[in-house]
Design a protein around this motif. Structure first.
Motif, PDB file in Angstrom:
ATOM      1  N   THR A 180     -10.675   9.357  -2.280  1.00 23.32           N
ATOM      2  CA  THR A 180     -11.367  10.368  -1.492  1.00 23.32           C
ATOM      3  C   THR A 180     -12.478  11.085  -2.267  1.00 23.32           C
ATOM      4  OG1 THR A 180      -9.627  11.941  -2.107  1.00 23.32           O
ATOM      5  CG2 THR A 180      -9.396  10.815   0.017  1.00 23.32           C
ATOM      6  N   ASP A 222      -2.933   9.770   0.844  1.00 16.64           N
ATOM      7  CA  ASP A 222      -2.344   9.915  -0.485  1.00 16.64           C
ATOM      8  C   ASP A 222      -2.784  11.185  -1.209  1.00 16.64           C
ATOM      9  OD1 ASP A 222      -0.995   7.497  -0.219  1.00 16.64           O
ATOM     10  OD2 ASP A 222      -2.714   6.354  -0.965  1.00 16.64           O
ATOM     11  N   HIS A 223      -3.820  11.846  -0.721  1.00 16.23           N
ATOM     12  CA  HIS A 223      -4.296  13.060  -1.369  1.00 16.23           C
ATOM     13  C   HIS A 223      -3.334  14.228  -1.101  1.00 16.23           C
ATOM     14  CE1 HIS A 223      -5.807  12.986   2.756  1.00 16.23           C
ATOM     15  NE2 HIS A 223      -5.661  14.298   2.715  1.00 16.23           N
ATOM     16  N   SER A 237      -7.334   8.131   4.178  1.00  6.81           N
ATOM     17  CA  SER A 237      -6.438   8.425   3.071  1.00  6.81           C
ATOM     18  C   SER A 237      -5.321   9.344   3.539  1.00  6.81           C
ATOM     19  CB  SER A 237      -7.200   9.097   1.925  1.00  6.81           C
ATOM     20  OG  SER A 237      -6.297   9.609   0.951  1.00  6.81           O
ATOM     21  N   SER A 256      -6.872   8.747  -4.930  1.00  8.46           N
ATOM     22  CA  SER A 256      -6.595   8.571  -3.505  1.00  8.46           C
ATOM     23  C   SER A 256      -7.784   7.979  -2.755  1.00  8.46           C
ATOM     24  CB  SER A 256      -6.207   9.913  -2.873  1.00  8.46           C
ATOM     25  OG  SER A 256      -7.262  10.855  -3.000  1.00  8.46           O
ATOM     26  N   ARG A 287      -3.928  13.303   6.895  1.00  8.09           N
ATOM     27  CA  ARG A 287      -4.795  12.120   6.842  1.00  8.09           C
ATOM     28  C   ARG A 287      -6.223  12.549   7.112  1.00  8.09           C
ATOM     29  NH1 ARG A 287      -4.778   6.146   9.744  1.00  8.09           N
ATOM     30  NH2 ARG A 287      -6.795   6.408  10.750  1.00  8.09           N
TER      31      ARG A 287
END
Length: 242
Positions: free
Chosen positions: A152, A104-105, A102, A150, A80
């Motif tokens: 980012t 999700d990356h 995030s 994501s 994260r």
């Protein structure tokens, strides 16, 4: 005088150790990162991968050994990261921001270190079960791949367009030296041939505090959030008597 010294040494150190109980091994292990406990304020969605192990044992007796292990691990997964967007504030000394995060990356854990400890075996020869505990420093690098999907992509604002197009560009990552503790149990062959095999299961744990995310705009206050690396692992390899 020298004779007395060797008599004392023989009394302290078992004869099997004096006879040469040094062995060096090499092996591989696979690991999966268990979830961080809830309420610990640490974040990770798991890393699963493989690594190289080089265990060095020195037998203190037929049933106890000193062990030092060189360890590496390479595990893709998720961590994260968080960053802020400045908002108007009534205080100059305390600027305000809205935090974003995030998980999700894509991320990659790459670690290497050295642990030392003790092992106890249940048999002096043949197929010998053993268990042990080790601890020591490990350097953990956490690499990232940020993109719009994501959310980012704002963390890449320090990179030029040419750097973003270059596939060899390393995106913002962190490097942290921390303490790793490993508990393990396994079996190994012990005999006179000079070569043996071993297989073991273990649980290695290390905690990584939050770190600023370098090569991002200072105004974002971006960081890699804290997480625990709780690796349940299974490994096997060979061992050579020296």
């Amino acid at each position: 005088m020298y004779r007395a010294f060797f008599l004392i040494l023989s009394a302290i150190v078992p004869a099997s150790a004096l006879a040469g109980g040094l062995s060096v091994g090499v092996g591989v292990d696979a690991s999966v990162d268990l979830p961080d406990p809830k309420g610990t304020m640490s974040y990770s969605k798991g890393f699963a991968g493989a690594g190289l192990m080089i265990p060095v044992r020195y037998d203190l007796s037929d049933y106890a050994s000193f062990r030092a292990t060189v360890r590496t691990a390479f595990a893709p997964g998720h961590d994260r990261v968080s960053w802020g967007t400045p908002v108007p504030s009534t205080s100059v000394d305390q600027p305000s921001e809205v935090r974003h995060a995030s998980t999700d990356h894509w991320a990659m854990l790459a670690a290497g270190g050295l642990t030392v400890g003790l092992e106890a075996a249940t048999k002096e020869s043949g197929l010998s079960p053993y268990f042990g505990v080790e601890t020591g420093p490990v350097l953990v690098n956490t690499y990232h791949s940020f993109d719009a999907d994501s959310g980012t992509s704002t963390l890449l604002s320090e990179l030029t367009e040419d750097e973003l197009k270059n596939p060899s560009t390393i995106e913002p990552f962190t490097s942290k030296l921390t303490l790793l503790t490993d508990l393990h149990a396994g079996v190994r062959t012990r005999g006179e041939s000079g070569m043996g095999f071993w297989a073991e299961a273990g649980y290695a744990t290390a905690f990584l505090k939050a770190q600023p995310l370098p090569h991002t705009k200072e105004i974002l206050n971006a960081q890699r959030d804290p997480y625990g690396w709780n690796a349940l692992r299974l490994g096997f390899g060979v061992q050579f008597a020296m």
